[in-house]
Design an enzyme around this catalytic site. Structure first.
Site, PDB file in Angstrom:
ATOM      1  N   GLY A 199       0.811  -1.217   0.000  1.00 59.02           N
ATOM      2  CA  GLY A 199       0.000   0.000   0.000  1.00 59.02           C
ATOM      3  C   GLY A 199       0.838   1.257   0.000  1.00 59.02           C
ATOM      4  O   GLY A 199       2.060   1.216  -0.158  1.00 59.02           O
ATOM      5  N   GLY A 201       2.696   4.699   1.177  1.00 61.20           N
ATOM      6  CA  GLY A 201       3.489   5.124   2.327  1.00 61.20           C
ATOM      7  C   GLY A 201       2.702   6.015   3.257  1.00 61.20           C
ATOM      8  O   GLY A 201       2.762   5.865   4.487  1.00 61.20           O
ATOM      9  N   VAL A 204      -0.246   3.180   4.749  1.00 64.85           N
ATOM     10  CA  VAL A 204       0.235   1.982   5.451  1.00 64.85           C
ATOM     11  C   VAL A 204       1.525   2.291   6.237  1.00 64.85           C
ATOM     12  O   VAL A 204       1.646   1.959   7.422  1.00 64.85           O
ATOM     13  CB  VAL A 204       0.477   0.838   4.435  1.00 64.85           C
ATOM     14  CG1 VAL A 204       1.117  -0.359   5.109  1.00 64.85           C
ATOM     15  CG2 VAL A 204      -0.841   0.442   3.787  1.00 64.85           C
ATOM     16  N   GLU A 243      17.476   5.189   7.252  1.00 69.74           N
ATOM     17  CA  GLU A 243      18.534   5.194   6.234  1.00 69.74           C
ATOM     18  C   GLU A 243      18.008   6.025   5.080  1.00 69.74           C
ATOM     19  O   GLU A 243      17.100   5.599   4.372  1.00 69.74           O
ATOM     20  CB  GLU A 243      18.831   3.770   5.789  1.00 69.74           C
ATOM     21  CG  GLU A 243      19.286   2.942   6.966  1.00 69.74           C
ATOM     22  CD  GLU A 243      19.763   1.575   6.555  1.00 69.74           C
ATOM     23  OE1 GLU A 243      19.551   1.182   5.410  1.00 69.74           O
ATOM     24  OE2 GLU A 243      20.352   0.917   7.406  1.00 69.74           O
ATOM     25  N   CYS A 277      21.620   5.023  -3.143  1.00 69.88           N
ATOM     26  CA  CYS A 277      21.774   6.079  -2.131  1.00 69.88           C
ATOM     27  C   CYS A 277      23.223   6.524  -1.960  1.00 69.88           C
ATOM     28  O   CYS A 277      23.491   7.675  -1.685  1.00 69.88           O
ATOM     29  CB  CYS A 277      21.204   5.598  -0.811  1.00 69.88           C
ATOM     30  SG  CYS A 277      21.782   3.957  -0.359  1.00 69.88           S
ATOM     31  N   GLU A 377      19.707  15.664  -3.895  1.00 66.50           N
ATOM     32  CA  GLU A 377      19.824  14.295  -4.398  1.00 66.50           C
ATOM     33  C   GLU A 377      18.956  14.164  -5.650  1.00 66.50           C
ATOM     34  O   GLU A 377      17.751  14.392  -5.602  1.00 66.50           O
ATOM     35  CB  GLU A 377      19.341  13.306  -3.328  1.00 66.50           C
ATOM     36  CG  GLU A 377      19.475  11.867  -3.762  1.00 66.50           C
ATOM     37  CD  GLU A 377      18.954  10.886  -2.719  1.00 66.50           C
ATOM     38  OE1 GLU A 377      17.845  11.078  -2.217  1.00 66.50           O
ATOM     39  OE2 GLU A 377      19.678   9.916  -2.424  1.00 66.50           O
TER      40      GLU A 377
END
Ligand code: NAD
Length: 473
Positions: A199, A201, A204, A243, A277, A377
């Protein structure tokens, strides 16, 4: 068209509470290839309740039992390696040639298993027993860019520590997590120990992060969403491991092997279509060496073979979806608007590709610290090359970021390289392109995160510490 409609709760595949569904688009073809059911907060309640019920018995299983369980998970996972590779090629565009996306999780599982053989769950401080025990029910929230590996690391360390879990993959990458749940089911994980809710973010993930019966949230994703998770988790004082994003710098000292530094930077930065990342996205080069280094950068960038991720020769797939494609295009346009010089690539798809969210590997020079492409980013194959005059300036440029995830140094002198490495404010530094491993801690400084994953440091995120007094040795 396949419909992935079920959630995994308490050891069974069940219908979600909501009838809401989403579409999965193959980023290489832009075609919808599957639909997926979406859970909501009621499903989260059921999954957390199942995890809570399973906790008492699972948290007291012996280390030997958990080692045996991880061994069975490894076997069940490895049996489906090719299928995992195909699934992530279709759901997120990772080329099947990028083997680490599928083999990496096995390495992490083995590290966690082997750690259990020697990890001292009980130690003594003076005459006190210091006991480390399962932190409890864990919410595991993962991104799409390394969809199996990120979730598998979280899950396996939770299992190693005797925790029970609720997993939530990114909207773009549910199938690989469904397969992961099938793998642990086949390996005989007891009901409730592992649960899976698909589902959004904001629905859920948010419900999991704020749930009063969740003890710990292990989240990997953007700094934006990580901050939201941290905020709502704080209301019930639950622990979090975050993270988050990065904008990692590669400091190339004047005595470095320039060709090696350049080729490595492009490969490390642009693999996975730049959607990693730790990608070195800011290359910091001595001003007298830019002309020498640039041809190597351009040559290496032109070597990528863009195309169908299911084709064995493809080395760069598309960006994950339309939104990510458009975001990368927006950053390239902003780089141009703010006066950076385009050295390679640029706007739009590569000339020979007419569908799919493919992005040209792009290199900018003339980048300054005020520019957006230096600061933010991008999460695409876009490199910003910045020049420095002396070493102090190079270090300042590298540290001039709200992020602190990775850092890289190239030099022919390990003493000089180490001196720079020690001054970089980032969680993982690599010298001359040295490979990282699965045993040492991974995590970020500054807005790149809180906490560490992998190895002993990763295991301890899933453990609480208890002091027991008055017992004989
Ligand atoms: P994202 O933040 O959009 O989503 C990550 C996960 O969080 C998804 O499962 C999403 O559904 C969920 N989520 C979104 N909003 C939420 C909320 N309010 N509450 C709870 N959960 C929520 O990130 P993404 O686009 O999937 O992944 C890319 C990002 O992940 C990049 O910034 C990248 O740097 C970062 N990342 C970091 C690491 C690391 O180890 N530091 C590793 C991989 C990716």
């Amino acid at each position: 068209m396949t419909h992935y409609g079920k959630l995994y709760i308490d050891g069974a595949w069940v219908e979600p509470s909501s009838s809401d569904t989403g579409e999965l688009v193959n980023p290489a073809t832009e075609e919808v290839f599957a639909t997926v059911g979406r859970g909501n907060e009621h499903d989260v309640d059921k999954a957390v309740a199942a995890a809570r019920r399973a906790l008492e018995s699972f948290s007291t299983t012996s280390v030997e039992d958990r080692i045996a369980l991880i061994d069975r998970i490894i076997d069940a996972y490895e049996a489906r390696s090719d299928e995992f590779a195909e699934v992530i090629a279709r759901e997120v565009g990772v080329p099947v040639s990028f083997k680490a996306q599928v083999s990496g999780p096995v390495g992490h599982m083995k590290v966690a298993r082997d750690l259990l053989k020697t990890y001292p769950f009980e130690t003594r401080v003076g005459d006190t027993i210091v006991r480390r025990e399962s932190i409890g029910v864990c919410a595991l929230i993962a991104p799409w860019n390394w969809p199996i590996q990120t979730m598998a690391i979280k899950l396996i360390y939770a299992i190693a520590a005797g925790c029970t879990s609720v997993m939530k993959p990114a909207e773009a990458s549910p199938i690989s997590s469904i397969m992961l749940a099938e793998v642990v089911h086949e390996a005989g994980v007891p009901p409730g120990v592992v649960n899976l809710i698909l589902g959004k973010g904001s629905v859920v993930g948010d419900a999991m992060s704020r749930h009063p019966d969740v003890d710990f949230v292990s989240f990997t994703g953007s700094t934006r969403a990580g901050a939201l998770v941290g905020e709502v988790a704080a209301r019930t004082i639950k622990r979090v491991c975050l993270e988050l994003g990065g904008k990692s710098a590669n400091v190339v000292l004047p005595d470095a092997d320039l060709e090696k530094a350049a080729r490595w930077n492009i490969q490390r930065g642009f693999s996975n279509t730049g959607q990693s990342c730790h990608a070195p996205t800011r290359m910091i080069v001595h001003e007298s060496q830019l002309d020498e280094i640039l041809p190597f950068l351009k040559d290496e960038a032109s070597r990528f073979v863009l195309g169908d991720p299911l084709h064995g020769a493809t080395t760069m797939g598309p960006a994950v979806n339309k939104a990510q494609y458009e975001s990368i295009q927006h950053y390239i346009q902003t780089g141009l608007d703010e006066g950076a010089e385009l050295a390679h690539g640029g706007l739009g798809r590569p000339a020979d590709i007419n569908r799919g969210f493919f992005v040209q590997p792009t290199i900018f020079t003339g980048v300054t610290p005020e520019m957006t492409i230096f600061k933010e980013e991008i999460f695409g194959p876009v490199l910003a090359v910045v020049t420095y005059n002396d070493e102090e300036e190079a270090i300042n440029l590298a540290n001039d970021s709200i992020f602190g995830l990775g850092g890289y140094v190239f030099s022919s002198d390990p003493r000089k390289g180490r001196a720079v490495a020690n001054r970089l404010r980032a969680g993982r530094i690599s010298y001359n392109g040295a490979a990282t491993n699965s045993i040492s801690p991974m995590g970020g400084y500054k807005q790149s995160g809180i906490g560490r994953s992998m190895g002993i440091f990763g295991l301890e995120e899933y453990l609480e510490v208890k002091s027991e007094y008055g017992f004989e040795a």
